[in-house]
Design a protein around this motif. Structure first.
Motif, PDB file in Angstrom:
ATOM      1  N   CYS A  14       0.847  -1.185   0.000  1.00 19.34           N
ATOM      2  CA  CYS A  14       0.000   0.000   0.000  1.00 19.34           C
ATOM      3  C   CYS A  14       0.887   1.241   0.000  1.00 19.34           C
ATOM      4  O   CYS A  14       1.768   1.388   0.846  1.00 19.34           O
ATOM      5  N   LEU A  27      -4.923  -5.859  -1.924  1.00 16.83           N
ATOM      6  CA  LEU A  27      -4.369  -4.513  -1.828  1.00 16.83           C
ATOM      7  C   LEU A  27      -5.414  -3.478  -2.249  1.00 16.83           C
ATOM      8  O   LEU A  27      -5.619  -2.474  -1.577  1.00 16.83           O
ATOM      9  N   GLU A  31      -6.905  -0.508   0.002  1.00 18.90           N
ATOM     10  CA  GLU A  31      -6.761   0.904  -0.346  1.00 18.90           C
ATOM     11  C   GLU A  31      -8.099   1.629  -0.277  1.00 18.90           C
ATOM     12  O   GLU A  31      -8.144   2.822  -0.004  1.00 18.90           O
TER      13      GLU A  31
END
Length: 70
Positions: A14, A27, A31
């Motif tokens: 990240c 991921l 996010e």
């Protein structure tokens, strides 16, 4: 045998908090928890979303002729 230093097994990191993930899907999900703020990374290519319908006046194209024989 000498060690080569810490090697991350998680290639997806990240850009906002440096948390590591084993796959890109996790991921991207993570996010989203940052409030939709997306950081651009060099490892992934982002494609610009193009609207399907745009008024022709926004395209900067000359107006189309009506083709009425003039």
């Amino acid at each position: 045998a000498p060690r080569k230093g810490p090697k991350s097994k998680a290639p997806f990191v990240c850009a906002l908090c440096a948390k590591e993930f084993k796959n890109g899907y996790n991921l991207r999900r993570h996010e989203a928890t940052h409030g939709g703020a997306r950081a651009t990374t060099t490892t992934t290519t982002t494609t610009m979303k193009v609207p399907t319908m745009v008024p022709i006046t926004l395209l900067g194209a000359p107006p189309l002729s009506q083709g009425d024989g003039e």
